[in-house]
Design a protein around this motif. Structure first.
Motif, mmCIF file in Angstrom:
data_model
loop_
_atom_site.group_PDB
_atom_site.id
_atom_site.type_symbol
_atom_site.label_atom_id
_atom_site.label_comp_id
_atom_site.label_asym_id
_atom_site.label_seq_id
_atom_site.Cartn_x
_atom_site.Cartn_y
_atom_site.Cartn_z
ATOM 1 N N ARG A 17 0.531 -1.572 0.262
ATOM 2 C CA ARG A 17 -0.167 0.386 -0.297
ATOM 3 C C ARG A 17 0.772 1.564 0.185
ATOM 4 O O ARG A 17 2.058 1.496 1.169
ATOM 5 C CB ARG A 17 -0.995 -0.083 0.969
ATOM 6 C CG ARG A 17 -2.122 1.282 1.310
ATOM 7 C CD ARG A 17 -2.710 1.251 2.385
ATOM 8 N NE ARG A 17 -3.530 0.117 2.289
ATOM 9 C CZ ARG A 17 -4.707 -0.287 1.939
ATOM 10 N NH1 ARG A 17 -4.786 0.544 0.813
ATOM 11 N NH2 ARG A 17 -5.355 -1.602 1.492
ATOM 12 N N ALA A 18 0.362 2.298 -0.906
ATOM 13 C CA ALA A 18 1.094 3.328 -0.578
ATOM 14 C C ALA A 18 -0.016 4.770 -1.186
ATOM 15 O O ALA A 18 -0.875 4.500 -2.271
ATOM 16 C CB ALA A 18 2.004 3.239 -2.391
ATOM 17 N N ALA A 25 5.791 -5.541 -6.505
ATOM 18 C CA ALA A 25 5.940 -5.373 -6.945
ATOM 19 C C ALA A 25 6.792 -6.335 -7.134
ATOM 20 O O ALA A 25 6.403 -7.552 -6.534
ATOM 21 C CB ALA A 25 6.832 -4.197 -5.886
ATOM 22 N N THR A 26 7.826 -7.212 -7.969
ATOM 23 C CA THR A 26 8.467 -7.650 -8.601
ATOM 24 C C THR A 26 9.783 -7.727 -8.186
ATOM 25 O O THR A 26 10.410 -7.050 -8.931
ATOM 26 C CB THR A 26 8.243 -9.276 -9.110
ATOM 27 O OG1 THR A 26 6.498 -8.793 -9.284
ATOM 28 C CG2 THR A 26 8.212 -10.610 -10.042
ATOM 29 N N GLY A 27 10.929 -8.585 -7.513
ATOM 30 C CA GLY A 27 11.593 -7.874 -7.736
ATOM 31 C C GLY A 27 13.009 -9.439 -6.455
ATOM 32 O O GLY A 27 12.146 -10.402 -5.899
ATOM 33 N N THR A 28 14.068 -9.453 -6.669
ATOM 34 C CA THR A 28 14.544 -10.290 -6.040
ATOM 35 C C THR A 28 14.856 -9.796 -4.686
ATOM 36 O O THR A 28 15.129 -8.219 -4.335
ATOM 37 C CB THR A 28 16.331 -10.313 -6.361
ATOM 38 O OG1 THR A 28 16.095 -10.835 -7.561
ATOM 39 C CG2 THR A 28 17.135 -11.081 -5.035
ATOM 40 N N TYR A 58 7.772 -2.676 6.854
ATOM 41 C CA TYR A 58 6.474 -3.450 6.494
ATOM 42 C C TYR A 58 5.364 -3.229 7.340
ATOM 43 O O TYR A 58 4.019 -4.596 6.608
ATOM 44 C CB TYR A 58 6.604 -4.420 8.406
ATOM 45 C CG TYR A 58 8.214 -5.099 8.346
ATOM 46 C CD1 TYR A 58 8.870 -5.833 7.248
ATOM 47 C CD2 TYR A 58 8.335 -5.443 9.695
ATOM 48 C CE1 TYR A 58 9.929 -6.275 7.507
ATOM 49 C CE2 TYR A 58 9.389 -6.633 9.884
ATOM 50 C CZ TYR A 58 10.391 -7.149 8.243
ATOM 51 O OH TYR A 58 11.077 -7.857 8.916
ATOM 52 N N PHE A 59 4.526 -3.009 7.459
ATOM 53 C CA PHE A 59 3.003 -2.037 7.830
ATOM 54 C C PHE A 59 2.426 -1.638 6.264
ATOM 55 O O PHE A 59 1.302 -1.987 6.072
ATOM 56 C CB PHE A 59 2.902 -0.582 8.531
ATOM 57 C CG PHE A 59 3.872 0.850 8.197
ATOM 58 C CD1 PHE A 59 2.722 1.536 6.800
ATOM 59 C CD2 PHE A 59 4.788 1.270 7.630
ATOM 60 C CE1 PHE A 59 3.897 2.850 6.470
ATOM 61 C CE2 PHE A 59 5.552 1.969 7.074
ATOM 62 C CZ PHE A 59 4.812 2.622 7.039
ATOM 63 N N ALA A 60 3.288 -1.603 5.318
ATOM 64 C CA ALA A 60 3.204 -0.992 3.808
ATOM 65 C C ALA A 60 2.432 -2.656 3.496
ATOM 66 O O ALA A 60 1.631 -2.053 2.557
ATOM 67 C CB ALA A 60 4.002 -0.505 3.239
ATOM 68 N N ILE A 61 3.086 -4.092 3.620
ATOM 69 C CA ILE A 61 3.130 -5.291 2.792
ATOM 70 C C ILE A 61 1.638 -5.236 3.412
ATOM 71 O O ILE A 61 1.224 -5.996 4.070
ATOM 72 C CB ILE A 61 4.059 -6.049 2.947
ATOM 73 C CG1 ILE A 61 5.288 -5.756 3.367
ATOM 74 C CG2 ILE A 61 3.804 -7.356 2.481
ATOM 75 C CD1 ILE A 61 6.691 -6.138 3.199
#
Length: 101
Positions: A17-18, A25-28, A58-61
């Protein structure tokens, strides 16, 4: 304590959340500070490899899962293919006469 230490070095898909917007988002997963995770993506642009790294608190995940999609290619051969594709016209010109083949 890092929540996501088991996924270090693996490709992950994160929905976060923004403000009032949910973003994917996808990444390593390259780091976990205990308060935020850090994702990194490598890509090839104009023949050189670029690195993009971002922090997600963490709080945005909303969700985080391991991704099974392959990472985008970052070698110079892929860069050459990208440049060749950019030079290829996207629209083929049609013959104006119906009898021409």
């Amino acid at each position: 304590m890092a929540k996501y230490h088991a996924l270090f070095g693996r490709r992950v898909e994160v929905e976060y959340r923004a403000g009032d917007i949910l973003l994917p988002a996808t990444g390593t997963l390259v780091a976990d500070s205990g308060k935020s995770i850090f994702l990194e993506e490598k890509f090839c642009q104009r023949g050189s490899v670029k690195h993009f790294r971002w922090e997600i608190p963490y709080f945005a995940i909303i969700s985080l899962t391991e991704s099974h999609a392959p990472a985008p290619p970052t070698d110079s051969a892929a860069a050459g293919a990208d440049e060749a594709a950019a030079k290829t016209p996207l629209v083929k010109h049609l013959k104006s006469q119906p009898g021409e083949a």
